[in-house]
Design an enzyme around this catalytic site. Structure first.
Site, PDB file in Angstrom:
ATOM      1  N   LYS A 184       7.745  15.642  12.349  1.00  0.00           N
ATOM      2  CA  LYS A 184       9.053  14.998  12.187  1.00  0.00           C
ATOM      3  C   LYS A 184       9.683  14.951  13.569  1.00  0.00           C
ATOM      4  O   LYS A 184      10.266  15.914  14.034  1.00  0.00           O
ATOM      5  CB  LYS A 184       9.915  15.829  11.214  1.00  0.00           C
ATOM      6  CG  LYS A 184      10.942  15.025  10.431  1.00  0.00           C
ATOM      7  CD  LYS A 184      11.968  14.324  11.298  1.00  0.00           C
ATOM      8  CE  LYS A 184      13.067  15.242  11.763  1.00  0.00           C
ATOM      9  NZ  LYS A 184      13.988  14.583  12.714  1.00  0.00           N
ATOM     10  N   GLY A 237      14.325  23.689  18.709  1.00  0.00           N
ATOM     11  CA  GLY A 237      15.647  23.065  18.631  1.00  0.00           C
ATOM     12  C   GLY A 237      16.752  24.095  18.721  1.00  0.00           C
ATOM     13  O   GLY A 237      16.611  25.118  19.400  1.00  0.00           O
ATOM     14  N   SER A 238      17.841  23.835  17.995  1.00  0.00           N
ATOM     15  CA  SER A 238      19.035  24.671  18.116  1.00  0.00           C
ATOM     16  C   SER A 238      18.936  25.934  17.261  1.00  0.00           C
ATOM     17  O   SER A 238      18.153  25.992  16.307  1.00  0.00           O
ATOM     18  CB  SER A 238      20.265  23.873  17.687  1.00  0.00           C
ATOM     19  OG  SER A 238      20.176  23.581  16.307  1.00  0.00           O
ATOM     20  N   GLY A 242      17.371  26.258  13.522  1.00  0.00           N
ATOM     21  CA  GLY A 242      16.244  27.195  13.430  1.00  0.00           C
ATOM     22  C   GLY A 242      16.431  28.196  12.302  1.00  0.00           C
ATOM     23  O   GLY A 242      15.486  28.505  11.561  1.00  0.00           O
ATOM     24  N   CYS A 293      14.976  23.676  27.299  1.00  0.00           N
ATOM     25  CA  CYS A 293      15.188  24.981  26.659  1.00  0.00           C
ATOM     26  C   CYS A 293      15.090  26.096  27.687  1.00  0.00           C
ATOM     27  O   CYS A 293      15.826  27.070  27.625  1.00  0.00           O
ATOM     28  CB  CYS A 293      14.191  25.196  25.531  1.00  0.00           C
ATOM     29  SG  CYS A 293      12.502  24.865  26.019  1.00  0.00           S
ATOM     30  N   GLU A 393      24.460  27.989  25.371  1.00  0.00           N
ATOM     31  CA  GLU A 393      23.582  26.949  25.887  1.00  0.00           C
ATOM     32  C   GLU A 393      24.365  25.639  25.946  1.00  0.00           C
ATOM     33  O   GLU A 393      24.834  25.147  24.914  1.00  0.00           O
ATOM     34  CB  GLU A 393      22.369  26.795  24.971  1.00  0.00           C
ATOM     35  CG  GLU A 393      21.396  25.751  25.471  1.00  0.00           C
ATOM     36  CD  GLU A 393      20.109  25.719  24.659  1.00  0.00           C
ATOM     37  OE1 GLU A 393      19.043  25.993  25.234  1.00  0.00           O
ATOM     38  OE2 GLU A 393      20.167  25.424  23.447  1.00  0.00           O
TER      39      GLU A 393
HETATM   40  P1  NAI Z   1      18.652  20.327  16.193  1.00  0.00           P
HETATM   41  O1  NAI Z   1      18.086  21.696  16.224  1.00  0.00           O
HETATM   42  O2  NAI Z   1      19.574  20.026  15.068  1.00  0.00           O
HETATM   43  O3  NAI Z   1      17.463  19.244  16.140  1.00  0.00           O
HETATM   44  C1  NAI Z   1      16.116  19.522  16.451  1.00  0.00           C
HETATM   45  C2  NAI Z   1      15.196  18.907  15.395  1.00  0.00           C
HETATM   46  O4  NAI Z   1      15.486  19.493  14.116  1.00  0.00           O
HETATM   47  C3  NAI Z   1      15.369  17.400  15.198  1.00  0.00           C
HETATM   48  O5  NAI Z   1      14.108  16.822  14.925  1.00  0.00           O
HETATM   49  C4  NAI Z   1      16.249  17.319  13.959  1.00  0.00           C
HETATM   50  O6  NAI Z   1      16.126  16.125  13.251  1.00  0.00           O
HETATM   51  C5  NAI Z   1      15.696  18.474  13.147  1.00  0.00           C
HETATM   52  N1  NAI Z   1      16.599  18.989  12.114  1.00  0.00           N
HETATM   53  C6  NAI Z   1      17.956  18.941  12.068  1.00  0.00           C
HETATM   54  N2  NAI Z   1      18.418  19.542  10.966  1.00  0.00           N
HETATM   55  C7  NAI Z   1      17.334  19.988  10.278  1.00  0.00           C
HETATM   56  C8  NAI Z   1      17.156  20.713   9.067  1.00  0.00           C
HETATM   57  N3  NAI Z   1      18.183  21.093   8.316  1.00  0.00           N
HETATM   58  N4  NAI Z   1      15.901  21.034   8.682  1.00  0.00           N
HETATM   59  C9  NAI Z   1      14.837  20.688   9.427  1.00  0.00           C
HETATM   60  N5  NAI Z   1      14.943  19.986  10.579  1.00  0.00           N
HETATM   61  C10 NAI Z   1      16.172  19.648  11.006  1.00  0.00           C
HETATM   62  O7  NAI Z   1      19.339  20.093  17.595  1.00  0.00           O
HETATM   63  P2  NAI Z   1      20.285  18.898  18.112  1.00  0.00           P
HETATM   64  O8  NAI Z   1      21.405  18.706  17.162  1.00  0.00           O
HETATM   65  O9  NAI Z   1      19.457  17.731  18.440  1.00  0.00           O
HETATM   66  O10 NAI Z   1      20.841  19.521  19.478  1.00  0.00           O
HETATM   67  C11 NAI Z   1      21.908  20.452  19.481  1.00  0.00           C
HETATM   68  C12 NAI Z   1      21.683  21.527  20.511  1.00  0.00           C
HETATM   69  O11 NAI Z   1      20.483  22.229  20.225  1.00  0.00           O
HETATM   70  C13 NAI Z   1      21.498  21.050  21.948  1.00  0.00           C
HETATM   71  O12 NAI Z   1      22.701  20.819  22.588  1.00  0.00           O
HETATM   72  C14 NAI Z   1      20.760  22.224  22.541  1.00  0.00           C
HETATM   73  O13 NAI Z   1      21.662  23.227  22.906  1.00  0.00           O
HETATM   74  C15 NAI Z   1      19.897  22.722  21.413  1.00  0.00           C
HETATM   75  N6  NAI Z   1      18.521  22.208  21.531  1.00  0.00           N
HETATM   76  C16 NAI Z   1      17.557  23.037  22.042  1.00  0.00           C
HETATM   77  C17 NAI Z   1      16.280  22.564  22.242  1.00  0.00           C
HETATM   78  C18 NAI Z   1      15.214  23.414  22.803  1.00  0.00           C
HETATM   79  O14 NAI Z   1      14.388  22.942  23.557  1.00  0.00           O
HETATM   80  N7  NAI Z   1      15.119  24.678  22.426  1.00  0.00           N
HETATM   81  C19 NAI Z   1      15.909  21.182  21.951  1.00  0.00           C
HETATM   82  C20 NAI Z   1      16.983  20.399  21.363  1.00  0.00           C
HETATM   83  C21 NAI Z   1      18.231  20.915  21.182  1.00  0.00           C
END
Ligand code: NAI
Ligand code: MG
Length: 489
Positions: A184, A237-238, A242, A293, A393
């Site tokens: 996804k 992700g966030s 997570g 990250c 972050e």
């Molecule tokens: P997010 O964690 O919501 O999104 C990451 C992935 O998770 C995307 O594919 C999204 O569609 C999916 N997702 C969202 N809600 C979900 C759910 N309930 N169940 C399963 N999958 C789901 O992060 P977002 O909103 O894009 O970014 C917000 C913050 O997260 C950023 O500002 C950053 O601080 C952090 N982040 C950290 C990353 C890393 O590399 N560790 C990568 C992206 C974001």
């Protein structure tokens, strides 16, 4: 349309998702656009997947697991991965341009990402026929041995900052170990995960082994993590998402790997090579405009080098030219309007609290790219360890600077956040560096070169940065299970 603000868009942009080897629309029929972050212009469209599509994709992956993929010899799995690496390299220019259009990063960084993605397939190709078990000595009346079996259908939830790299990082070890997968991609950057399906098919991967469901988190991501036939979820992700993923996986006792970002310190001790420390700090925070990250977003500097570091960092940050990723600008835009607002809010609040802005501190306007999501390279000086910008972050081009008087204080400040992904240190004294490595809460430590390492070095977090390891041989432990067979003879 084949141009955006005069810059050419590659032909053959994907516009469907991939289930069981077929290019399909969402069952509900919706679609959504993906934007070029440098202009805000929509340039491609993909299906808005939902639970029905997740069901179809997991069923396809389950069928392939016990069907053609089960029958593929491990050495042949390896050959398919090797061919995939070659095909990624063959198409690197096209993949890099599409990656840059989708997530905004400068073209040289996308080209580096594509090479890293190829590197993952190459690295794990070699292990496919070497994941072997043990024999356990129980005496003359028994024979006991272990089998390394694939865990089953694996789910991969991908973020927008490293779309193809993160996909390859999970998919290559999963497939090497004989699993099948449903990916996804992030809604902001869905394209290269779909293109990878074409390359895997061309390399000989049976249909259904690799599936892609495009869509938003709640509609497509959540049902995937909740699906009872998913055995393992790899998530990047966030922190809040997570945690939701882990809870959903707990309901059907699936294992998870969580890679949740960080607030990683770059420690510069008084005896450090100043030039190397300046280069390393700039790379640590301005790569991909800080949307990394493992970004080094906190400079922790011993007092004797504070002024010299600040002078050089500020001068260099002010010379960084913002522009379109396709022009290979030194600094690209943030991924989205939402991310621009998020970064802007952190910075505006810090200014209200009186945190010292050494440079930047606001969105940037770039001539000819007025619709883009640009933020000026920003440095906050003398930040209190408890301040929000030193704790949270930000995921943008925003560096905080914290001054310390001893290496021990650097460790204490380094460990003073809820995160623990990576930590860097610059020092001429290897003893100090290794004591820091011993004492710091982090999954990896970079000594005298930030981002040192590659596809073979294990990567993951401690504390709120998550758990489980990706990359290297360590990643494989998520993708096979051990079965012990014991016979009385
Ligand atoms: P997010 O964690 O919501 O999104 C990451 C992935 O998770 C995307 O594919 C999204 O569609 C999916 N997702 C969202 N809600 C979900 C759910 N309930 N169940 C399963 N999958 C789901 O992060 P977002 O909103 O894009 O970014 C917000 C913050 O997260 C950023 O500002 C950053 O601080 C952090 N982040 C950290 C990353 C890393 O590399 N560790 C990568 C992206 C974001
Ligand atoms: Mg996009």
């Amino acid at each position: 349309m084949n141009k955006i603000s005069g810059r050419s868009i590659p032909d053959g942009l994907p516009n469907k998702m991939v289930i069981g080897g077929e290019r399909v629309e969402a069952a509900r029929g919706g679609r959504f656009a993906t934007l070029d972050p440098a202009t805000g212009v929509a340039f491609a469209e993909v299906p808005a997947g939902g639970p029905e599509d997740v069901d179809r994709a997991v069923a396809a992956a389950k069928k392939a697991l016990k069907g053609p993929w089960f029958k593929t010899a491990p050495a042949e799995r390896g050959r398919i991965l090797t061919r995939t690496a070659a095909l990624i390299r063959r198409d690197k220019e096209k993949l890099a341009r599409i990656e840059t259009l989708d997530c905004g990063k400068p073209l040289r960084e996308s080209l580096g990402d594509i090479e890293t993605a190829a590197g993952y397939f190459e690295y794990y190709a070699g292990i496919a026929d070497k994941l072997q078990g043990d024999t356990i000595p129980l005496g003359p009346d028994f024979i006991s041995f272990t089998l390394h079996e694939p865990v089953g259908v694996t789910a991969h939830i991908i973020p927008w900052n490293y779309p193809l790299v993160t996909t390859a990082r999970g998919i290559a070890p999963a497939l090497a170990a004989g699993n099948t997968a449903v990916v996804k991609p992030a809604e902001q950057t869905p394209l290269t995960a779909i293109l990878l399906a074409d390359l895997l098919a061309e390399a000989g991967l049976p249909a259904g082994v690799y599936n892609v469901v495009t869509g938003f988190g709640p509609d497509a991501g959540a049902p995937l993590t909740q699906h009872p036939d998913v055995a393992h979820v790899t998530f990047t992700g966030s922190v809040p998402t997570g945690k939701a993923v882990m809870k959903a996986a707990a309901d059907h006792v699936a294992s998870v790997t969580l890679e949740l970002g960080g607030k990683s310190p770059v420690v510069v001790l008084a005896d450090a090579d100043l030039d190397a420390a300046v280069e390393g700090t700039l790379k640590a925070i301005y790569t991909n405009a800080g949307q990394v990250c493992s970004a080094g977003s906190r400079l922790v500097v011993e007092r004797r080098l504070h002024n010299a570091m600040m002078e050089r960092l500020v001068a260099r940050a002010e010379k960084l030219v913002l522009g379109h990723g396709l022009d290979d600008a030194p600094l690209g835009p943030l991924v989205s309007d939402e991310q621009l607002k998020r970064v802007g809010d952190f910075v505006a609040e810090a200014k209200k609290r009186g945190v010292t802005v050494a440079t930047g501190g606001k969105p940037a306007s770039v001539a000819g790219l007025e619709g883009g999501y640009f933020f000026a390279p920003t440095i906050f000086d003398n930040v209190k360890p408890t301040d929000e910008v030193a704790q949270e972050e930000i995921f943008g081009p925003v560096l905080t600077v914290q001054v310390v008087d001893t290496p021990e204080e650097a460790v204490a400040i380094g460990n003073s956040t809820r995160y623990g992904l990576v930590a860097g240190i610059y020092t001429a004294d290897i003893g100090k560096a290794l004591r820091f490595a011993r004492d710091i809460d982090a999954g990896q430590v970079f000594i005298n070169q930030y981002f040192a390492g590659g596809v073979s070095t294990p990567f993951g977090g401690v504390k709120n940065s998550g758990f489980g390891r990706e990359k290297g041989l360590a990643a494989l432990t998520s993708y096979f299970r051990v079965k012990c067979v014991t016979a009385k003879i």
